[in-house]
Design an enzyme around this catalytic site. Structure first.
Site, PDB file in Angstrom:
ATOM      1  N   HIS A 159       0.728  -1.171  -0.044  1.00 27.76           N
ATOM      2  CA  HIS A 159      -0.067  -0.055  -0.117  1.00 27.76           C
ATOM      3  C   HIS A 159       1.039   1.415  -0.012  1.00 27.76           C
ATOM      4  O   HIS A 159       0.301   2.399  -0.182  1.00 27.76           O
ATOM      5  CB  HIS A 159      -0.885  -0.139   1.219  1.00 27.76           C
ATOM      6  N   ASP A 190       0.300  -7.511   1.283  1.00 31.61           N
ATOM      7  CA  ASP A 190       0.721  -6.241   1.485  1.00 31.61           C
ATOM      8  C   ASP A 190       2.045  -5.860   1.450  1.00 31.61           C
ATOM      9  O   ASP A 190       2.815  -5.367   2.532  1.00 31.61           O
ATOM     10  CB  ASP A 190       0.074  -5.819   2.787  1.00 31.61           C
ATOM     11  N   SER A 268       4.480   2.136   8.141  1.00 30.26           N
ATOM     12  CA  SER A 268       4.489   0.921   7.511  1.00 30.26           C
ATOM     13  C   SER A 268       5.694   0.700   6.579  1.00 30.26           C
ATOM     14  O   SER A 268       6.183   1.568   6.053  1.00 30.26           O
ATOM     15  CB  SER A 268       3.197   1.463   6.473  1.00 30.26           C
TER      16      SER A 268
END
Length: 607
Positions: A159, A190, A268
């Protein structure tokens, strides 16, 4: 719906100096027996335009009520959202994804010692406009976290680099930015794999070393560049839980590590370490709720290794496979006795996907009692490590697409073994568009495009309940099947009377049922009759004079500034490799949700 049923929202977050906004909203329903409405978030990049983010926040809040009425499903169900870095976006409502900062780490006895070779990655994103499929949205930029894994490669979250048009990497303490390339993107897990060709970038760099799967209460350290500052940030905690977890970005269910170390927007793609300095996973999402605090999630090294091996095997990412069956737990003794299951074991096959291989070897009513020799419990769990149990789906996620497995089943009281081939799940309504840009064809101003989750997100206020229900409850009958919708009508003399139509499913053209968008383009091109007769859901009819439609095409494209009447993937010849039966032609939606998140009971689940 029972009061115990709560809703969870998976949301990509972006933070600004003045607050946090949510964009690229995709809400999903999650069955919960004890939690009030809660949210899993993918903490993302920090934006540079505060006014933009205020607009996004306002837009999200206005849509919240509608999303609770009909929450969007998840690709494979999951109550989480990404823990992403700081993203800068330039337009309200645009999904904001993180770019990457990577860190070189050295082991020195116990603990983690950061060296001077950390990197930061800058990403520019240009997302498709699904409502106007011939164009893209305004570009935006973002930053996030990543780390070196050797062989000239970096690892980050998918992402973080979604819809990327440019990715650049800057070493810590260096003014030079190096161009990076996205080699593979694993939406379900992901994870994204990046490469930097410049030798100068890798000079003196030391890749991270992957460690084993941690134990409960093991210490964990999360490293990244979250909001609140420009330098590297380190947070510490312990491993709280290890189980099959919902992945917010990929809407899938894979093994995940829950930790209590703080994971904020900017983390992230950053690594998590054990006390020995080994990387145990990738930070990627957090859980937001009034009833819970400090719940973050890390992608374990087992999932990372699966992704990397998949890429090495095939030269691309092929995805995690599934069995393609709807299973029911067998906890009730009377249910087991009725099915002639002699012991407290097994899960009941209630339904299977038509596109799965098991549809050829299993029957409804079969009881799966073993998977490659591993016994399956009546709660749908299997042994995990020394004294733990984990969801049956974990075993499936360890396999690769194309692998053959042996299923031990009980059918009418008789035990037997059958072989099945695993492959990725086929979604009738996809969550992500392959190639990035949606397909479309314009016929006399009628814009046709396949139904997808991003399109539903953009057009949520104008899509009817029946079409949404079909998206939630319909399984693909064959590979390549799509729900083709009339997105909108570009007003012109040739389509007078149809201008107000939008987001309606087209079923047939001149009496032939439409299989997918490419098939529709083929039917339009091969028509030799006087009229083009489109049949829509609810028996609505649209008739166009073929010659007049062709003559009006050029002027419509010019008036609306559209470069082509169809997307480039529809330019080639159509090859009909799809075999349909009369049963396949029936488009009625089923009685079971296609997502685990839609079930009101934990007794049923897709595997």
């Amino acid at each position: 719906m029972a009061a115990a049923t709560a809703h969870s929202w998976f949301t990509v977050l972006t933070s600004t100096g003045g607050g946090t906004s949510r964009c690229s909203l995709s809400s999903h329903r999650l069955f919960s027996t004890s939690l009030r409405p809660s949210s899993f978030f993918l903490p993302k990049a920090s934006t540079q335009n505060q006014n933009h983010n205020k607009n996004v926040l306002k837009k999200s809040s206005e849509k919240e009520a509608d999303k609770q009425k009909f929450p969007q499903r998840s690709k494979n169900e999951g109550p989480f959202a990404n823990a992403d870095g700081r993203s800068s976006t330039n337009e309200a409502g645009r999904s904001q994804l993180a770019s990457i900062k990577s860190f070189g780490l050295q082991r020195k006895g116990k603990g983690v010692l950061l060296d001077s070779k950390e990197q930061q990655v800058y990403c520019t994103h240009t997302a498709p406009d699904y409502s106007l499929p011939w164009q893209k949205q305004r570009q935006y930029t973002s930053t996030g976290s990543a780390f070196m894994i050797g062989d000239g490669k970096l690892l980050t979250n998918a992402h973080c680099v979604e819809h990327d048009t440019q990715v650049k990497v800057k070493k810590r303490g260096d003014d030079t930015k190096y161009v990076a390339k996205v080699l593979a993107r694993g939406v379900e897990c992901d994870i994204a794999l990046l490469s930097v060709e410049s030798k100068d970038f890798w000079e003196g760099a030391e890749p991270l070393r992957f460690g084993r799967l941690p134990r409960l209460q093991d210490a964990v350290t999360v490293v990244g560049y979250p909001l609140g500052g420009d330098t590297i940030s380190v947070t510490k905690g312990v491993v709280s839980r290890i189980e099959v977890t919902s992945y917010a970005h990929g809407s899938s269910e894979l093994l995940g590590i829950q930790i209590d170390a703080a994971i904020n927007p900017g983390n992230s793609g950053g690594p998590a370490f054990n006390d020995d300095g080994d990387c145990i996973g990738v930070a990627f999402q957090v859980y937001r709720s009034d009833d819970a605090e400090n719940i973050g999630y890390v992608i374990p090294t087992t999932v990372v290794s699966h992704f990397l091996e998949d890429y090495e095997r095939n030269g691309k990412y092929c995805g995690f496979p599934c069995l393609g069956v709807l299973l029911q737990k067998l906890e009730n003794p009377a249910l087991r006795a009725c099915l002639k299951v002699p012991s407290n074991e097994g899960v009941l096959v209630r339904k299977f996907e038509p596109t799965s291989d098991v549809s050829n070897v299993l029957k409804e009513g079969d009881v799966i009692v073993s998977f490659d020799g591993v016994h399956v419990g009546s709660e749908g769990t299997v042994p995990f490590r020394s004294s733990e149990r984990i969801a049956f789906r974990y075993l499936i996620s360890q396999k690769f697409s194309g692998d053959s497995v042996e299923l031990g089943i009980i059918r009418a009281g008789e035990f037997m073994k059958v072989q099945a081939v695993l492959k990725p799940r086929v979604h009738l309504v996809p969550y992500h568009i392959e190639g990035g840009q949606p397909s479309y064809i314009i016929v006399a101003g009628l814009v046709f495009t396949p139904l997808s989750e991003p399109l539903i997100e953009e057009e949520e206020d104008s899509i009817g309940l029946k079409l949404l229900t079909k998206a939630r409850y319909s399984l693909a009958k064959f590979e390549g099947q799509q729900i083709v919708v009339l997105s909108q009508v570009l007003a012109n003399e040739v389509n007078i009377g149809y201008e107000d139509m939008s987001n309606e499913q087209v079923l047939k053209l001149n009496g032939t049922r439409i299989k997918n968008i490419h098939h529709l383009a083929h039917l339009v091109d091969s028509c030799k009759g006087k009229y083009l007769v489109f049949e829509f859901e609810d028996n609505f009819l649209v008739v166009l004079e073929r010659e007049a439609a062709l003559d009006a095409s050029a002027s419509i494209l010019k008036d609306y500034g559209i470069p082509a009447e169809r997307s480039s993937d529809l330019m080639g010849a159509y090859v009909d490799s799809i075999e349909q039966s009369e049963a396949t032609n029936q488009q009625n939606f089923g009685d079971s949700p296609v997502s685990n998140m839609e079930f009101g009971s934990e007794g049923l689940l897709w595997a």
